[in-house]
Design a protein around this motif. Structure first.
Motif, PDB file in Angstrom:
ATOM      1  N   LEU A 106     -46.952 -79.955   3.784  1.00  0.00           N
ATOM      2  CA  LEU A 106     -47.368 -78.539   3.443  1.00  0.00           C
ATOM      3  C   LEU A 106     -48.834 -78.502   4.265  1.00  0.00           C
ATOM      4  CD1 LEU A 106     -45.410 -76.317   2.365  1.00  0.00           C
ATOM      5  CD2 LEU A 106     -44.810 -78.735   1.425  1.00  0.00           C
ATOM      6  N   ASP A 107     -48.870 -77.800   5.376  1.00  0.00           N
ATOM      7  CA  ASP A 107     -50.370 -77.621   5.924  1.00  0.00           C
ATOM      8  C   ASP A 107     -50.507 -76.397   6.337  1.00  0.00           C
ATOM      9  OD1 ASP A 107     -52.266 -78.336   7.660  1.00  0.00           O
ATOM     10  OD2 ASP A 107     -51.428 -79.812   9.013  1.00  0.00           O
ATOM     11  N   TRP A 109     -52.659 -75.658   8.462  1.00  0.00           N
ATOM     12  CA  TRP A 109     -53.180 -75.359   9.898  1.00  0.00           C
ATOM     13  C   TRP A 109     -51.778 -75.772  10.717  1.00  0.00           C
ATOM     14  CZ3 TRP A 109     -57.946 -74.375  10.652  1.00  0.00           C
ATOM     15  CH2 TRP A 109     -59.084 -74.755   9.677  1.00  0.00           C
ATOM     16  N   ILE A 126     -47.794 -82.317  -0.774  1.00  0.00           N
ATOM     17  CA  ILE A 126     -48.973 -81.568  -0.878  1.00  0.00           C
ATOM     18  C   ILE A 126     -50.411 -82.192  -0.734  1.00  0.00           C
ATOM     19  CG2 ILE A 126     -49.944 -79.650  -2.191  1.00  0.00           C
ATOM     20  CD1 ILE A 126     -47.193 -79.117  -3.264  1.00  0.00           C
ATOM     21  N   GLY A 127     -51.411 -81.894  -0.158  1.00  0.00           N
ATOM     22  CA  GLY A 127     -52.457 -82.712  -0.200  1.00  0.00           C
ATOM     23  C   GLY A 127     -53.287 -82.488  -1.492  1.00  0.00           C
ATOM     24  N   ILE A 129     -55.868 -82.053  -2.615  1.00  0.00           N
ATOM     25  CA  ILE A 129     -57.443 -81.499  -1.989  1.00  0.00           C
ATOM     26  C   ILE A 129     -57.803 -80.207  -2.729  1.00  0.00           C
ATOM     27  CG2 ILE A 129     -58.699 -80.979   0.037  1.00  0.00           C
ATOM     28  CD1 ILE A 129     -56.237 -82.320   1.629  1.00  0.00           C
ATOM     29  N   ASP A 131     -61.095 -77.428  -2.364  1.00  0.00           N
ATOM     30  CA  ASP A 131     -62.325 -77.291  -1.527  1.00  0.00           C
ATOM     31  C   ASP A 131     -63.115 -76.332  -2.238  1.00  0.00           C
ATOM     32  OD1 ASP A 131     -62.179 -77.987   1.165  1.00  0.00           O
ATOM     33  OD2 ASP A 131     -60.291 -77.387   1.153  1.00  0.00           O
ATOM     34  N   LYS A 136     -64.003 -80.195   3.416  1.00  0.00           N
ATOM     35  CA  LYS A 136     -62.800 -80.768   3.605  1.00  0.00           C
ATOM     36  C   LYS A 136     -61.960 -80.254   4.390  1.00  0.00           C
ATOM     37  CE  LYS A 136     -63.048 -81.527  -0.583  1.00  0.00           C
ATOM     38  NZ  LYS A 136     -64.449 -81.405  -0.836  1.00  0.00           N
ATOM     39  N   LYS A 138     -59.704 -79.382   7.627  1.00  0.00           N
ATOM     40  CA  LYS A 138     -58.752 -80.175   8.362  1.00  0.00           C
ATOM     41  C   LYS A 138     -58.538 -81.687   7.813  1.00  0.00           C
ATOM     42  CE  LYS A 138     -58.293 -77.512  12.418  1.00  0.00           C
ATOM     43  NZ  LYS A 138     -58.261 -77.536  13.893  1.00  0.00           N
ATOM     44  N   THR A 139     -58.268 -81.779   6.593  1.00  0.00           N
ATOM     45  CA  THR A 139     -58.260 -82.833   5.931  1.00  0.00           C
ATOM     46  C   THR A 139     -56.461 -82.990   5.788  1.00  0.00           C
ATOM     47  OG1 THR A 139     -58.922 -81.875   3.973  1.00  0.00           O
ATOM     48  CG2 THR A 139     -60.072 -83.783   4.823  1.00  0.00           C
ATOM     49  N   THR A 140     -55.690 -81.998   5.650  1.00  0.00           N
ATOM     50  CA  THR A 140     -54.425 -82.126   5.316  1.00  0.00           C
ATOM     51  C   THR A 140     -53.776 -82.603   6.641  1.00  0.00           C
ATOM     52  OG1 THR A 140     -54.583 -80.144   4.074  1.00  0.00           O
ATOM     53  CG2 THR A 140     -52.323 -80.879   4.666  1.00  0.00           C
ATOM     54  N   ILE A 159     -47.071 -72.115   4.668  1.00  0.00           N
ATOM     55  CA  ILE A 159     -46.690 -70.962   4.167  1.00  0.00           C
ATOM     56  C   ILE A 159     -47.508 -69.821   4.239  1.00  0.00           C
ATOM     57  CG2 ILE A 159     -46.326 -69.999   1.710  1.00  0.00           C
ATOM     58  CD1 ILE A 159     -46.042 -73.145   0.581  1.00  0.00           C
ATOM     59  N   ASP A 170     -54.299 -71.136  -2.342  1.00  0.00           N
ATOM     60  CA  ASP A 170     -54.114 -72.688  -1.827  1.00  0.00           C
ATOM     61  C   ASP A 170     -54.420 -73.559  -2.960  1.00  0.00           C
ATOM     62  OD1 ASP A 170     -56.985 -72.385  -2.378  1.00  0.00           O
ATOM     63  OD2 ASP A 170     -57.631 -73.160  -0.736  1.00  0.00           O
TER      64      ASP A 170
HETATM   65  N1  SAM Z   1     -59.273 -78.425   3.178  1.00  0.00           N
HETATM   66  C1  SAM Z   1     -57.615 -78.575   3.476  1.00  0.00           C
HETATM   67  C2  SAM Z   1     -57.468 -78.381   4.936  1.00  0.00           C
HETATM   68  O1  SAM Z   1     -58.130 -77.838   5.638  1.00  0.00           O
HETATM   69  O2  SAM Z   1     -56.605 -79.125   5.149  1.00  0.00           O
HETATM   70  C3  SAM Z   1     -56.902 -77.601   2.588  1.00  0.00           C
HETATM   71  C4  SAM Z   1     -56.650 -77.977   1.249  1.00  0.00           C
HETATM   72  S1  SAM Z   1     -55.724 -77.164   0.148  1.00  0.00           S
HETATM   73  C5  SAM Z   1     -56.960 -76.625  -1.046  1.00  0.00           C
HETATM   74  C6  SAM Z   1     -54.814 -78.115  -0.973  1.00  0.00           C
HETATM   75  C7  SAM Z   1     -53.432 -78.357  -0.274  1.00  0.00           C
HETATM   76  O3  SAM Z   1     -52.700 -77.158  -0.481  1.00  0.00           O
HETATM   77  C8  SAM Z   1     -53.263 -78.414   1.371  1.00  0.00           C
HETATM   78  O4  SAM Z   1     -53.584 -79.915   1.510  1.00  0.00           O
HETATM   79  C9  SAM Z   1     -51.938 -78.167   1.583  1.00  0.00           C
HETATM   80  O5  SAM Z   1     -50.966 -79.218   1.352  1.00  0.00           O
HETATM   81  C10 SAM Z   1     -51.596 -76.942   0.667  1.00  0.00           C
HETATM   82  N2  SAM Z   1     -51.603 -75.662   0.972  1.00  0.00           N
HETATM   83  C11 SAM Z   1     -52.779 -74.709   0.997  1.00  0.00           C
HETATM   84  N3  SAM Z   1     -52.657 -73.711   1.576  1.00  0.00           N
HETATM   85  C12 SAM Z   1     -51.347 -73.746   2.316  1.00  0.00           C
HETATM   86  C13 SAM Z   1     -50.656 -73.080   3.150  1.00  0.00           C
HETATM   87  N4  SAM Z   1     -50.978 -71.849   3.314  1.00  0.00           N
HETATM   88  N5  SAM Z   1     -49.529 -73.659   3.785  1.00  0.00           N
HETATM   89  C14 SAM Z   1     -49.013 -74.583   3.426  1.00  0.00           C
HETATM   90  N6  SAM Z   1     -49.753 -75.511   2.693  1.00  0.00           N
HETATM   91  C15 SAM Z   1     -50.696 -75.197   2.034  1.00  0.00           C
END
Ligand code: SAM
Length: 197
Positions: A106-107, A109, A126-127, A129, A131, A136, A138-140, A159, A170
């Motif tokens: 789940l990314d 980006w 799921i990361g 992570i 923020d 952070k 683009k860490t996913t 998503i 998120d």
């Molecule tokens: N800072 C991170 C990045 O830029 O990649 C995003 C971290 S987000 C707070 C935590 C996690 O929720 C992500 O690693 C991802 O797996 C999931 N996530 C958050 N929003 C998402 C989306 N719109 N679609 C898919 N996965 C999402």
């Protein structure tokens, strides 16, 4: 010559174990744990604990896996880690042990939206992570790159709500809940997102 046969299982525990096997793992990947501040680590631990609450509403605790679990996380996590699958090693080792070769990451980006065709994957990642300061970014995708280096096939999926990731929460536990509504309850993505908002 037997073409079709049925096995009737009467043992309740075995029956439950077998039905669990047909579901994927939902993994929270803690690879980026050390990139977090103390305050953010607490938030990751809290969202993991809320994810435990979420998984139990839909499936079984053990289908939620946490990887890269370390001592610090264990101390911060105020939920029973023995009720989920807590794995101390890297995600690719966990996947290898379970015989999983293809995963959905789940990314936010990713180019493609998550869809039904992706649901046959052995695990959804799921990361782990949080923020707060935008440090952070683009860490996913990096989680995906590390898995691909070890020969795992990674489908990066996002998503979105009406075609946009803006409006999608998120938080780790909310992403998990959206995912479960889609995969387990067969709900369309927009409905799943709106229901957790
Ligand atoms: N800072 C991170 C990045 O830029 O990649 C995003 C971290 S987000 C707070 C935590 C996690 O929720 C992500 O690693 C991802 O797996 C999931 N996530 C958050 N929003 C998402 C989306 N719109 N679609 C898919 N996965 C999402």
């Amino acid at each position: 010559h037997l073409e079709k046969f049925e096995i009737i299982i009467t043992d309740k525990d075995l029956k439950e174990k077998l039905s669990q096997l047909s579901y994927p793992y939902f993994i929270i990947d803690l690879m980026h744990w050390e990139k977090h501040t103390e305050k953010e680590k607490k938030k990751v631990a809290l969202q993991a604990s809320q994810s435990y609450g979420v998984i139990r509403d839909y499936l079984w605790g053990e289908r939620l896996a946490l990887t890269w679990v370390n001592e610090e996380f264990k101390e911060m996590a105020n939920f029973p880690l023995d009720k989920i699958t807590a794995y101390e090693g890297p995600t690719w080792e966990f996947l290898r042990e379970k015989g999983i070769e293809k995963v959905v990451l789940l990314d936010p980006w990713a180019e493609k939206d998550l869809s039904k065709e992706d649901f046959s994957a052995g695990a959804f990642i799921i990361g782990g992570i949080v923020d707060t300061g935008g440090t952070k970014k683009k860490t996913t995708p990096k989680i995906g790159e590390e898995l691909e280096k070890r020969g795992i096939k990674v489908l990066r999926r996002k998503i979105s709500l009406k075609g946009d990731i803006i409006g999608v929460p998120d938080r780790i536990n909310l992403i998990l809940e959206i995912l479960l509504k889609m995969v387990v309850e067969d709900k369309p993505m927009d409905d799943a997102v709106l229901e957790v908002q």
